[in-house]
Design an enzyme around this catalytic site. Structure first.
Site, mmCIF file in Angstrom:
data_model
loop_
_atom_site.group_PDB
_atom_site.id
_atom_site.type_symbol
_atom_site.label_atom_id
_atom_site.label_comp_id
_atom_site.label_asym_id
_atom_site.label_seq_id
_atom_site.Cartn_x
_atom_site.Cartn_y
_atom_site.Cartn_z
ATOM 1 N N GLY A 1 0.843 -1.189 0.000
ATOM 2 C CA GLY A 1 0.000 0.000 0.000
ATOM 3 C C GLY A 1 0.877 1.236 0.000
ATOM 4 N N ARG B 1 -26.100 1.756 19.761
ATOM 5 C CA ARG B 1 -25.082 0.697 19.859
ATOM 6 C C ARG B 1 -24.020 0.923 18.804
ATOM 7 N NH1 ARG B 1 -27.723 -0.020 23.732
ATOM 8 N NH2 ARG B 1 -28.708 -1.922 24.527
ATOM 9 N N MET C 1 -12.903 0.595 8.592
ATOM 10 C CA MET C 1 -11.485 0.985 8.433
ATOM 11 C C MET C 1 -11.357 1.966 7.272
ATOM 12 S SD MET C 1 -9.096 -2.324 9.062
ATOM 13 C CE MET C 1 -8.606 -2.783 10.715
ATOM 14 N N ASP D 1 -7.975 0.207 1.713
ATOM 15 C CA ASP D 1 -8.311 1.633 1.878
ATOM 16 C C ASP D 1 -8.582 2.334 0.546
ATOM 17 O OD1 ASP D 1 -7.680 1.051 4.491
ATOM 18 O OD2 ASP D 1 -5.708 2.002 4.439
ATOM 19 N N HIS E 1 -10.789 -5.795 11.642
ATOM 20 C CA HIS E 1 -10.029 -6.614 10.697
ATOM 21 C C HIS E 1 -10.880 -7.608 9.918
ATOM 22 C CE1 HIS E 1 -6.979 -4.794 13.206
ATOM 23 N NE2 HIS E 1 -6.161 -4.961 12.196
ATOM 24 N N LEU E 2 -12.166 -7.710 10.263
ATOM 25 C CA LEU E 2 -13.048 -8.538 9.417
ATOM 26 C C LEU E 2 -12.976 -8.055 7.975
ATOM 27 C CD1 LEU E 2 -16.374 -8.814 11.455
ATOM 28 C CD2 LEU E 2 -14.772 -10.651 10.903
ATOM 29 N N GLN E 3 -12.767 -6.719 7.828
ATOM 30 C CA GLN E 3 -12.740 -6.128 6.483
ATOM 31 C C GLN E 3 -11.489 -6.533 5.705
ATOM 32 O OE1 GLN E 3 -14.282 -1.721 7.185
ATOM 33 N NE2 GLN E 3 -13.384 -2.637 8.994
ATOM 34 N N ARG F 1 -8.326 4.189 7.159
ATOM 35 C CA ARG F 1 -7.318 5.181 7.575
ATOM 36 C C ARG F 1 -7.778 6.598 7.246
ATOM 37 N NH1 ARG F 1 -2.440 3.229 9.545
ATOM 38 N NH2 ARG F 1 -2.147 1.492 8.156
HETATM 39 O O1 F6P Z 1 -4.237 0.088 5.622
HETATM 40 C C1 F6P Z 1 -5.091 -0.978 5.901
HETATM 41 C C2 F6P Z 1 -5.611 -0.896 7.306
HETATM 42 O O2 F6P Z 1 -6.504 -1.972 7.522
HETATM 43 C C3 F6P Z 1 -6.283 0.430 7.669
HETATM 44 O O3 F6P Z 1 -7.584 0.546 7.140
HETATM 45 C C4 F6P Z 1 -6.211 0.395 9.166
HETATM 46 O O4 F6P Z 1 -6.194 1.689 9.709
HETATM 47 C C5 F6P Z 1 -4.893 -0.297 9.428
HETATM 48 O O5 F6P Z 1 -4.567 -1.007 8.249
HETATM 49 C C6 F6P Z 1 -4.921 -1.241 10.599
HETATM 50 O O6 F6P Z 1 -3.636 -1.721 10.813
HETATM 51 P P1 F6P Z 1 -3.285 -2.902 11.837
HETATM 52 O O7 F6P Z 1 -3.403 -4.186 11.069
HETATM 53 O O8 F6P Z 1 -1.882 -2.608 12.248
HETATM 54 O O9 F6P Z 1 -4.257 -2.845 12.967
#
Ligand code: F6P
Length: 364
Positions: free
Chosen positions: A117, A280, A184, A142, A286-288, A186
Site C-alpha cells: 500500500g 449501539r 477501516m 483503503d 479486521h473482518l474487512q 485510515r
Molecule cells: O491500511 C489498511 C488498514 O486496515 C487500515 O484501514 C487500518 O487503519 C490499518 O490497516 C490497521 O492496521 P493494523 O493491522 O496494524 O491494525
C-alpha cells in the site's frame, strides 16, 4: 523463450484479500510460463534482511487463488529506513536500506516485485532511487492510491461492510435504535461512503468531511419525525469532528503509523446523549481485511500480477502497475504515490450521498 531471469516477490504492509491471487499469477506467468526463477520473500523486507526466502513453483501456489491473507506473510512495521535493532541490550532504530540493496545484489535478482500500500510503495520508491530494480503492485482495502482507479482488496472490504450494514438494519429497526458502524480506511473514506450508500445508511462520517454531532443528531430526529425510528450511522475510523483530532488507539513511531479506532464508540455515546435514544456501536475492524477475495479482486490481482511480470520483461523497473479504465498500465512509482486518493467532499460520490438524503454530518 525469453532469457531465464530471477525475480523476488514480497508482500508488505497490512494484508488484504487478493494478495495470494497476485502471488499465484506471478508464479504461474513467470515460473511456469517463462521458465524464470521466482523467490518468495517472507514478511516483507524482514525476510530479505533475515534471509527468510524460498523458491516458489506452481505447486506452491496451487489452491491459493480463493484464499485471503498472504502465503508469504507480511508486516506493517518493516521499514528498512527505520529498522529497529537491539544493540548492547538497547533498542535502536537504524537505516538498513543499504543492506537491502546488498541483499538484492547477492541474490542476483533482476527485479523485486513489491506488493504494498501507500507506506510500502513509499519505501519501494526510496529504494528505487538508490538503484533497486523494483516493480510495484498496489494493494489496500483503503483504496487510497491515486494512480490506479481502484486497488484490489477494496471490493471485498466494501462487500463485508455492506453486508454488515444490511444485517444491522433489521435489528436497528426492530429495536428503534441508532446503530453506529465503524469501518477501516485510515485517512480515506471510501469504504465508509461506498458501503454506506450501497447499504442504505442514513449518515456517513468520513475523514474528508469534518462533522458536527448536532448535525448528525438533527438528521436522526428529522427522520424520526417522518416515522423512521431507527438510524444507521457509518463512521470511518479516520473521521474527525470539526476542530477535533482523529481518535487513536496507539501512537505511531519510527516507521509506524498511528493505529486509528474508537471514533465509532465516541459518536455512539454522543448521539445517545444528544438524542436520548438507545445507541449501539459495531466496530468491523479486521473482518474487512479477511475472507475470500471477490471475483473482482481476484481478477484485478491476477491482472496486476501478470502485468508486473511483463514489466520485468520490458525492463520497466521503477514502475507500478495500475488500473486505468479498461487497461492495466505501468506508471512511475514516484508519480503513483505523489498524492493520496481521497473522497472529494463535493465530488460525484459525496453529492450522490447528499442527494439521497444521507447526512455527511456537515450540513442538514
Ligand atoms: O491500511 C489498511 C488498514 O486496515 C487500515 O484501514 C487500518 O487503519 C490499518 O490497516 C490497521 O492496521 P493494523 O493491522 O496494524 O491494525
Amino acid at each position: 523463450m525469453a532469457s531465464r531471469r530471477r525475480i523476488g516477490i514480497l508482500t508488505g504492509g497490512g494484508d488484504c484479500p487478493g494478495l495470494n491471487a497476485v502471488i499465484r499469477a506471478v508464479v504461474l506467468s513467470a515460473a511456469s510460463g517463462m521458465g524464470w526463477e521466482v523467490l518468495g520473500i517472507e514478511d516483507g523486507f524482514d525476510g530479505l534482511l533475515h534471509d527468510r526466502i524460498r523458491p516458489l513453483e506452481s505447486d506452491d501456489v496451487r489452491g491459493i487463488l480463493t484464499q485471503g491473507g498472504t502465503i508469504l506473510g507480511t508486516t506493517n512495521r518493516g521499514n528498512p529506513f527505520a529498522w529497529p535493532v537491539e544493540r548492547d541490550g538497547r533498542r535502536e532504530v537504524i537505516d538498513a536500506s543499504r543492506t537491502v540493496l546488498k541483499r538484492l545484489e547477492t541474490l542476483r535478482l533482476d527485479a523485486l516485485l513489491v506488493i504494498g500500500g501507500d507506506g510500502t510503495l513509499h519505501i519501494a520508491d526510496a529504494l528505487c532511487r538508490m538503484g533497486a530494480p523494483i516493480v510495484g503492485i498496489p494493494k489496500t482495502i483503503d483504496n487510497d492510491i491515486s494512480a490506479t482507479d481502484v486497488t484490489f482488496g477494496f471490493d471485498t472490504a466494501r462487500l463485508t461492510a455492506t453486508e454488515a450494514i444490511d444485517k444491522l438494519h433489521t435489528t436497528a429497526e426492530s429495536h428503534h435504535r441508532i446503530m453506529v458502524v465503524e469501518t477501516m480506511g485510515r485517512n480515506a473514506g471510501w469504504i465508509a461512503l461506498e458501503s454506506g450508500i450501497a447499504g442504505g445508511a442514513n449518515s456517513v462520517l468520513i475523514p474528508e468531511v469534518p462533522f458536527r454531532i448536532e448535525v448528525v443528531a438533527q438528521a436522526i430526529e428529522e427522520r424520526a419525525a417522518r416515522g423512521r425510528r431507527f438510524s444507521i450511522v457509518v463512521v470511518s475510523e479516520g473521521a474527525v469532528q470539526v476542530g477535533g483530532a482523529q481518535v487513536v488507539q496507539e501512537e505511531g513511531g519510527p516507521g509506524r503509523l498511528p493505529r486509528l479506532g474508537g471514533i465509532g464508540q465516541q459518536v455512539a455515546a454522543a448521539l445517545g446523549d444528544v438524542t436520548g435514544r438507545e445507541t449501539r456501536c459495531t466496530v468491523l475492524g479486521h473482518l474487512q481485511r479477511g475472507g475470500s477475495p471477490t471475483p473482482f479482486d481476484r481478477l484485478l490481482a491476477t491482472r496486476f500480477g501478470v502485468r508486473a511480470v511483463e514489466c520485468v520483461m520490458e525492463n520497466r523497473q521503477g514502475q507500478m502497475v495500475a488500473l486505468r479504465g479498461p487497461s492495466v498500465v505501468a506508471v512511475p512509482i514516484s508519480e503513483a504515490i505523489a498524492e493520496p486518493k481521497r473522497v472529494a467532499p463535493d465530488g460525484e460520490l459525496a453529492r450522490t450521498a447528499r442527494e439521497l438524503g444521507i447526512s455527511l454530518g456537515d450540513e442538514v
